[in-house]
Design an enzyme around this catalytic site. Sequence first.
Site, mmCIF file in Angstrom:
data_model
loop_
_atom_site.group_PDB
_atom_site.id
_atom_site.type_symbol
_atom_site.label_atom_id
_atom_site.label_comp_id
_atom_site.label_asym_id
_atom_site.label_seq_id
_atom_site.Cartn_x
_atom_site.Cartn_y
_atom_site.Cartn_z
ATOM 1 N N LYS A 115 39.088 -41.809 -4.603
ATOM 2 C CA LYS A 115 38.269 -41.193 -5.655
ATOM 3 C C LYS A 115 37.154 -42.118 -6.181
ATOM 4 C CE LYS A 115 41.440 -37.490 -6.267
ATOM 5 N NZ LYS A 115 42.882 -37.468 -6.199
ATOM 6 N N TYR A 165 51.800 -36.561 -6.475
ATOM 7 C CA TYR A 165 51.056 -36.224 -5.261
ATOM 8 C C TYR A 165 50.474 -37.489 -4.659
ATOM 9 C CZ TYR A 165 47.651 -33.943 -2.164
ATOM 10 O OH TYR A 165 46.927 -33.532 -1.077
ATOM 11 N N ASP A 198 50.297 -45.765 -6.678
ATOM 12 C CA ASP A 198 49.209 -44.944 -6.160
ATOM 13 C C ASP A 198 48.182 -44.783 -7.289
ATOM 14 O OD1 ASP A 198 47.475 -42.993 -5.371
ATOM 15 O OD2 ASP A 198 49.009 -41.526 -4.812
#
Length: 425
Positions: free
Chosen positions: A268, A146, A240
């Site tokens: 995050k 994702y 990522d």
Amino acid sequence: MPNPFSKSESLFAASKKYIPGGVNSPVRAFKSVGGTPVFIDKAKGAYLYDVDGNSYVDLINSWGPMILGHAHPEVIEAVTQQIKKSFTYGTPTSLELDMAKLMCDIVPGLEMVRMVNSGTEACMSAVRLARGYTGKKKIVKFAGCYHGHHDSFLVEAGSGALTLGSPNSPGVPEETAANTLIAEYNDLASVQALFSKHDDIACVILEPVAGNMGCILPKDGFLHELKALCHKNGALFIMDEVMTGFRLAPGGAQEYFDIQADIICFGKIIGGGMPVGAFGGRKEIFEHLAPLGPVYQAGTLSGNPVAMTAGITTLTILKNTPSIYTELTETVKNLHQSLGEILSEKGIAHHINSIGSMISIFYTDREVHSYGDAKTTDTELFGRLFHHGLKSGIYLPPSNYESWFLGKDIKDKEVEKILETFKTF
Ligand SMILES: *Cc1c(COP(=O)(O)O)cnc(C)c1O
């Protein structure tokens, strides 16, 4: 017996009238585990407190950011001081310099960094930069990874991998999806096959440890071989690290696996709970980004001072307290071992993957190295376990395809509670 979730239930019913599905991000709706989401009122340290007065050991930490535990006093103090100086100016600030320097100081090979407001923005901008830099069009992603909800990423393999991707959401044009090629995680040959067939691949993007199909580790050598394959074919290698950055180690997967990507995406943890993302890498590549170069990218609130303050404070604490990482790793090792024993005793088929402060349990009898493996998990069993957890005071991620993310305040007492929950299931 009175319903312990009655306030959450009425709030959810009301929210559904005004917010699509009652939530602002789909996984919060509990669709894959059933039932009604709990509405959280506040959180402190390792615990969430809901509107009905129930408390939970928090095993998602807002999907990763709250590694220091909730409402960390130093972060709150720093943010409170900054807020008094206003929220945003739309001008450069010294805080952005501090943040960029701090990140470049901690993350191996990071020379320049551009702040954005979410992980999605970081990944989509990274891909644009890779395309602009290489002059090539296609991208390779791995099934089950994702990278946010941008059009280019909402694509996965059908039953057969290696096909041209087809969109897995209405609203994504087929033309866009056709530029996203899908490979199989931990399968270098699947990437090689794509390079053999296409000569216009700008980049390969992956999660160095997958966390969005449950936690899946890269096999030995996979990351290094993948990077070499990219470079042999004139493509950029993008990691990522929105999830793994500052979580696996202060320097993320790059430090953990001793590897450097051409472009690294963050999110995050770097916002300490505020909406922040970033992408960075070598100067020679980032000189192509506006206003230095022709690849456009911008953001009204990018690098805003309140978010930078939360991020800087969080990263500084992490940098100065290496014991956070060693303790979290110990806690996860202990959980891995003990949960495995409990599940075996109960005769429940399972396979546990863990690394650093990430862990997930697949309810299957096979090893899990790819999306295909992950999909063999027993989601019905997980749904029941999840609700047993809620009633017992632990908050698991509300999907079996999400890693648990531990925060530093999970100690013996909380571990005991987690083990007890599995024992009584
Ligand atoms: C969470 C996540 C994203 C998306 O970040 P948002 O802030 O939700 O847009 C991208 N990549 C990975 C690996 C993630 O875990």
